[in-house]
Design a protein around this motif. Sequence first.
Motif, PDB file in Angstrom:
ATOM      1  N   TRP A   1       1.121  -1.244  -0.029  1.00 40.99           N
ATOM      2  CA  TRP A   1      -0.163   0.056   0.149  1.00 40.99           C
ATOM      3  C   TRP A   1       1.254   0.875  -0.049  1.00 40.99           C
ATOM      4  CZ3 TRP A   1      -5.031   1.690  -1.122  1.00 40.99           C
ATOM      5  CH2 TRP A   1      -5.430   0.451  -1.786  1.00 40.99           C
TER       6      TRP A   1
ATOM      7  N   TRP B   1      -4.438  -6.309   4.545  1.00 46.59           N
ATOM      8  CA  TRP B   1      -4.478  -5.829   3.474  1.00 46.59           C
ATOM      9  C   TRP B   1      -2.755  -5.605   3.041  1.00 46.59           C
ATOM     10  CZ3 TRP B   1      -8.925  -2.954   2.064  1.00 46.59           C
ATOM     11  CH2 TRP B   1      -9.674  -3.901   2.578  1.00 46.59           C
TER      12      TRP B   1
ATOM     13  N   SER C   1     -11.446  -9.237  -0.414  1.00 44.21           N
ATOM     14  CA  SER C   1     -11.280  -7.538  -0.761  1.00 44.21           C
ATOM     15  C   SER C   1      -9.931  -7.805  -1.684  1.00 44.21           C
ATOM     16  CB  SER C   1     -11.398  -6.544   0.010  1.00 44.21           C
ATOM     17  OG  SER C   1     -11.412  -6.013  -0.686  1.00 44.21           O
TER      18      SER C   1
ATOM     19  N   GLU D   1      -9.568  -7.638  -5.022  1.00 40.38           N
ATOM     20  CA  GLU D   1      -9.403  -6.213  -5.328  1.00 40.38           C
ATOM     21  C   GLU D   1      -8.746  -5.937  -5.490  1.00 40.38           C
ATOM     22  OE1 GLU D   1     -12.985  -2.905  -3.560  1.00 40.38           O
ATOM     23  OE2 GLU D   1     -12.101  -4.207  -2.165  1.00 40.38           O
ATOM     24  N   GLY D   2      -7.705  -6.508  -5.483  1.00 42.32           N
ATOM     25  CA  GLY D   2      -5.653  -6.854  -5.149  1.00 42.32           C
ATOM     26  C   GLY D   2      -5.833  -7.494  -6.374  1.00 42.32           C
TER      27      GLY D   2
ATOM     28  N   HIS E   1      -6.914  -1.898  -5.489  1.00 43.63           N
ATOM     29  CA  HIS E   1      -6.483  -2.212  -4.970  1.00 43.63           C
ATOM     30  C   HIS E   1      -5.182  -2.546  -4.752  1.00 43.63           C
ATOM     31  CE1 HIS E   1      -9.993  -1.672  -1.195  1.00 43.63           C
ATOM     32  NE2 HIS E   1      -9.900  -0.801  -2.232  1.00 43.63           N
TER      33      HIS E   1
ATOM     34  N   TRP F   1      -7.985   3.928   1.273  1.00 42.67           N
ATOM     35  CA  TRP F   1      -8.079   3.040   0.844  1.00 42.67           C
ATOM     36  C   TRP F   1      -8.100   3.492  -0.532  1.00 42.67           C
ATOM     37  CZ3 TRP F   1      -5.047  -0.595   3.579  1.00 42.67           C
ATOM     38  CH2 TRP F   1      -6.012  -1.042   4.220  1.00 42.67           C
ATOM     39  N   ASP F   2      -8.672   3.172  -1.696  1.00 40.57           N
ATOM     40  CA  ASP F   2      -8.892   3.955  -2.680  1.00 40.57           C
ATOM     41  C   ASP F   2      -9.887   5.257  -3.280  1.00 40.57           C
ATOM     42  OD1 ASP F   2     -10.690   1.887  -2.879  1.00 40.57           O
ATOM     43  OD2 ASP F   2     -11.221   2.465  -4.691  1.00 40.57           O
TER      44      ASP F   2
END
Length: 585
Positions: free
Chosen positions: A69, A158, A206, A210-211, A217, A466-467
């Motif tokens: 991240w 995450w 997620s 999303e990753g 992400h 996050w985003d």
Amino acid sequence: MLPRCAVRVCHVLVLVLCLSAAEDFDWTKNDRGSFYYGTFPAGFSWGAGSSAYQTEGAWDKDGKGLSIWDVFTHKKGKVQRNETGDSSCEGYYKIKDDISLMKELKLNHYRFSISWPRIIPTGIKSDHVNEKGIQYYDNLIDHLLESKITPIVTLYHWDLPQVLQEKYGGWQNISMVNHFNDFANLCFERFGNRVKYWITFNNPWSVAVEGYETGEHAPGLKLRGTGAYRAAHHMIKAHAKVWHTYDTQWRAKQKGLIGISLSGDWGEPVDIGNQKDIEAAERYVQFYLGWFATPVFHGDYPQVMKDFIGKKSGQQGLGTSRLPTFSSQEKSYIKGTCDFLGIGHFTTRYITQKNYPVGRSGSSYFTDRDLAELVDPRWPDPGSEWLYSVPWGFRRLLNFVKTQYGNPMIYVTENGVSEKMLCTELCDDWRIQYYKDYINEMLKAIKDGVNVRGYTAWSLLDKFEWDEGYSERFGLYYVDFRNKNKPRYPKASVQYYKRIISSNGFPNQREVENWRKKAIETCSSSNQLLAAEEQRSTAANILRLIHDPLTSHMEMVTEIVVPTVCTLSILLSAIFLMFLLRRRN
């Protein structure tokens, strides 16, 4: 405090629950009913939560390594307004301040996560262990316990170490299982004498989708139709290995529990009289929550996932399914690896059947499901575009878990609502309504026989989302991110949630209605404090910009005009509330 029991007896009971056969969930029964006044069982645990990357800041301080991240947010265009979690809430420096907020709320527990790269900078334990990172979490845990607040610790929220992403491809690679186990084992060794509630993964759905499927992400990969399934497969194996490590090496001496936190929106059939809609709604839930819960409780993926992904893979001309398989030995190893199930829940969708033929571009996780998601335009949606307030869906989800997985011990690990506006209103009446309704549906589920032991409001503080950056706010406490000191201000929902906690539920209608009135009265004074701070901040920005002639007009708009407008709106709302209160008196 969270309930304690003789671990040996408790562990046997948990295994019996995990291994018991699933009942059938009644899709046609949806008793929405009226508000239920009553209290929660004695010993019910009330808390609030956070995660490391979203709140700690100090992204490159005291020997911390890079996370995926850190790298993702530093790339332009990945996050709204190119914001990062570099400083976030500065929670790394505010342990005592934030625990004082928890004490004000009278929390029984606090859920937080440990940053893997903060204590193992490269993610590889044999490379280096960062003692300064260990010391930070030691201090946090010790201060929580001194304040009689039980820590519930998430191992993975995450922030994978970047080195593991670059060297191995992150969760696409089976080697993550052993590296994650080494990290978890270090945490058990260093913190397990004080931490009795562990969560392996937060919302692996997620991470996977999303990753590794949509790329929204970190690490931002778009491996359509395969990446999410492979990442999930490895996370499930990693979860099981860590559970067994705790079970065989640490449980007897530390007497703790270890579970996983799974997020799940509820899927309600558009037409409960239509069998295809019922089947589509069940697919929605199985592809979401069941993807991870079914292996953990029953040893393998939901049959509907195996059927649909296998069929679509065959239509693509693939020799094997894009959904990986577990060996019989792996199924036995994974089955029953749950001491408690964490549930994160925010919203609901209506679901109907919709066929997605396999096209030239192949299939994706979303088209594999053959369904369409719908919302009722009457559902309130104060913040995140995906988050509609549908309280009755919460009770439905909890009852689904009860019937599908043998009524496991449940801790609600995330539940809350955001707002999305430039001028945050501390008098967050919509959040009060959301908490009131959702917590009440949880109470009804307990009345139905669901084994819910605790509830975690999401979240304690406004934080990096996050985003979405800082454009959405979930906190009970407002954080002024423009101020380098990141001061916290209580929203009205703080007072309301505090009263639910002190009453352990909803004693009677008159008292509960009075809570809201008092909470709104309190927030007007907080609004005035924030307005005064806004004025000071605006003045400082004006002085800074006067001395910087190269500052753009756009910066002046965002740094001066917006705070000034916010200040005026906050002051006006405070004055208006005071006027109303005086008229009532």
